[in-house]
Design a protein around this motif. Structure first.
Motif, PDB file in Angstrom:
ATOM      1  N   UNK A 154       0.789  -1.219   0.000  1.00  0.00           N
ATOM      2  CA  UNK A 154       0.000   0.000   0.000  1.00  0.00           C
ATOM      3  C   UNK A 154       0.831   1.283   0.000  1.00  0.00           C
ATOM      4  N   UNK A 155       2.152   1.198   0.036  1.00  0.00           N
ATOM      5  CA  UNK A 155       2.974   2.423   0.004  1.00  0.00           C
ATOM      6  C   UNK A 155       4.133   2.278  -0.983  1.00  0.00           C
ATOM      7  N   UNK A 156       4.846   3.380  -1.194  1.00  0.00           N
ATOM      8  CA  UNK A 156       5.993   3.407  -2.124  1.00  0.00           C
ATOM      9  C   UNK A 156       7.351   3.435  -1.397  1.00  0.00           C
ATOM     10  N   UNK A 157       7.339   2.895  -0.188  1.00  0.00           N
ATOM     11  CA  UNK A 157       8.582   2.967   0.605  1.00  0.00           C
ATOM     12  C   UNK A 157       9.777   2.311  -0.100  1.00  0.00           C
ATOM     13  N   UNK A 158       9.552   1.154  -0.686  1.00  0.00           N
ATOM     14  CA  UNK A 158      10.655   0.432  -1.328  1.00  0.00           C
ATOM     15  C   UNK A 158      11.222   1.256  -2.467  1.00  0.00           C
TER      16      UNK A 158
END
Length: 605
Positions: free
Chosen positions: A411-415
């Motif tokens: 659900x996020x773009x952390x990587x």
């Protein structure tokens, strides 16, 4: 006497220069100086250890022992002495610096050794503790009596033999018995104290030589007037000392002609007992009374005195006095200027040679690794702070990237963000840190004269930056700069130690340069001329030497000595060649005539 051991503690604030020069460079005070163990840098490092002692700096940096033996020690006996000191005071022999000095003897006895040893050991031991100084006088005498007994030397009547007797009673009964007997004997009279000896050196007075000359000239003479007559041409005299005897009279001493420096007591120098000294005092007092009476004016009638002062003859006397004064001034103007003595010329030449021997290095000043480290920290403080900030930026970015990766999900773009940070910001931050670390290393090297420095990193081209990054990965020192503070300090230690050792090596090389070696050689030869024994020269050598002495030409005197030695060699070889051949050993056929030594003159600027 036989073995005497003394020690002093060298204060940390005095620095290593004075003690190292005293032991290794004072060629003017010694015929020979031999460094047997250790080096100058070892003494320098002892001061570093004292300054950086845990808790607070140590007051003392070095323990300095002097070992003096009447009988000459061989190498094995000295090594045994060094080990005995190490065992007693609990230091490591490997930490010791040992220097052997050969000096002019204070006696004509050929059996007496002219060598003594200097030993220095760091006051701060490897375990951080300070070297013991408790009851060192008694411990020195215990070692000396034990070694005298072991080596078969004669024994010294010392002040602490009673303590030695008690200390060795169970461990070494034989030494204890010897010390017990010595404790019953009276202490020998001291010619001069160590303090007087040092004061004499500061006043350029050879107190040992003066004592020997006075004893030789006045040996066996017990009459005050005769002794004075012998001493006065030598620039010495008997005067009243400052200490009172039991009878209330002042002890007579031998002093320089102006009375400003006391060489020693008459009793100790001339080996006189109490009764003989009492006779000297009485003769001195009678001599003073007679001198006073002889100087008193003869009384004359009052009218005659008045006539001389005020009568018609007064003007005649006045004119005579004025004429006498004028004649005296004229005679002094006409007198030739007295030429320098042979001894004065030698002293002047030696002073010139000392300027060559002791000339400081033109570019380098000796300093310890600790001093160099302090200079580096002070000079590059801002760069070290910048490097610390760059390292902090790298660590923060790495922590941020780790957090993004640990908290990444569908659900996020952390990587993706973490990857972008790694490829851009982290790479750039690390390159800046690497470049700064490498630049700092090169600039420290430039500051210490080891390599070229680096200009402002922002002004470097891309190619120069890439080259600097390659050098970073090849430099162990640059990598240490970016690690923890302990590792960074190890890196600074490495470069400081290297520079300190290289400086010391260069300074020692400078001190041993050809012109300095030549100056030392000539300095020693000039000194030997002052005590040249004419019995050692042939008749032609004596004639040439005395002629050179009359002309006050020390170099001509050297040639006279060299020429005499050469003639003796040639005569010896000639005698060997004239002997019948001995086929069984075949030595004579190998004898060659020694070429004549060329005229001697110094060959340095």
């Amino acid at each position: 006497m036989s073995i005497i051991i003394k020690s002093t503690r060298i204060k940390t604030k005095s620095g290593p220069t004075n003690i190292s020069r005293h032991l290794l460079d004072k060629i003017e005070d010694n015929e020979a100086i031999e460094l047997i163990k250790g080096n100058r840098q070892d003494m320098v490092e002892a001061f570093d250890s004292a300054r950086n002692k845990a808790g607070k700096p140590s007051k003392y940096a070095l323990r300095h022992w002097i070992v003096n033996s009447t009988e000459k020690m061989n190498d094995q006996q000295f090594n045994r002495t060094l080990q005995a000191l190490a065992d007693e005071f609990e230091f490591n022999v490997d930490d010791a610096v040992v220097v052997r000095h050969t000096k002019e003897k204070d006696t004509d006895d050929k059996e007496v050794s002219n060598q003594h040893y200097h030993i220095t050991v760091p006051e701060i031991l490897e375990n951080g503790k300070v070297l013991s100084d408790k009851k060192n006088y008694q411990r020195h005498e215990k070692i000396a009596r034990t070694l005298e007994n072991e080596f078969g030397f004669t024994h010294v009547v010392g002040r602490h033999n009673k303590a030695v007797e008690i200390a060795t009673k169970d461990l070494n009964p034989e030494v204890s018995a010897v010390a017990g007997k010595l404790a019953q004997e009276p202490l020998p009279k001291q010619k001069y104290t160590p303090k007087a000896l040092q004061e004499a050196k500061r006043n350029d007075i050879d107190i040992k030589k003066l004592c020997r000359i006075a004893k030789n000239e006045c040996d066996g003479i017990k009459n005050y007037q005769e002794i004075q007559e012998k001493l006065q041409p030598l620039g010495m005299q008997i005067i009243d000392g400052q200490y009172k005897r039991k009878d209330g009279k002042l002890t007579p001493v031998i002093a320089t002609e102006n009375g400003k420096f006391v060489i020693g007591s008459v009793a100790s120098i001339l080996k006189m007992n109490a009764k003989e000294i009492t006779d000297i005092i009485e003769q001195k007092e009678n001599s003073a009374i007679n001198l006073h009476l002889s100087d008193m004016p003869v009384s004359e009638p009052v009218d005659m005195l008045e006539a001389l002062n005020n009568g018609p003859v007064a003007s005649i006397f006045k004119n005579d006095v004025e004429n006498d004064v004028q004649d005296s001034v004229k005679n002094r103007m006409d007198m030739p200027v007295s030429k320098k003595s042979f001894e004065d010329v030698i002293k002047e030449e030696q002073e010139k040679l000392l300027q060559v021997i002791n000339a400081p290095h033109p570019d380098l000043v000796e300093e310890s690794s600790m001093t160099i480290k302090q200079r580096i920290r002070h000079e590059f403080k801002n760069q070290f702070d910048d490097l610390k900030e760059k390292k902090k930026d790298v660590i923060e970015l790495k922590n941020k990237i780790k957090y993004l990766k640990d908290n990444s999900s569908f659900f996020n773009n952390n990587k993706k963000t973490a990857k972008e940070l790694e490829e851009n910001e982290l790479k750039e931050a690390m390159e800046k840190a690497f470049l700064l670390a490498m630049a700092l290393v090169k600039n420290i090297g430039h500051y210490l004269g080891l390599c070229e420095g680096v200009e402002d990193i922002d002004l470097l081209t891309q190619s120069e930056r890439e080259q600097l990054l390659i050098q970073y990965h090849e430099s162990e020192l640059a990598e240490k700069m970016l690690k923890n503070e302990k590792t960074r300090e190890e890196g600074i230690d490495t470069i400081a130690n290297r520079v300190a050792m290289e400086k010391t090596a260069e300074i020692e090389k400078w001190q041993n340069r050809p012109e300095a070696r030549e100056a030392r050689r000539i300095y020693n030869r000039l000194g030997n001329l002052l005590d040249q024994d004419l019995d050692d020269l042939d008749s032609q050598g004596v004639k040439d030497f005395m002629e050179a002495k009359e002309e006050a030409d020390p170099y001509k005197a050297m040639e006279a000595v060299t020429g005499s030695n050469q003639r003796e060699k040639e005569e010896y070889i000639q005698n060997l060649q004239n002997e019948p051949d001995e086929p069984e050993n075949g030595l004579n056929k190998h004898v060659q005539k020694v070429p004549k030594t060329p005229t001697f003159r110094p060959n340095f600027g």
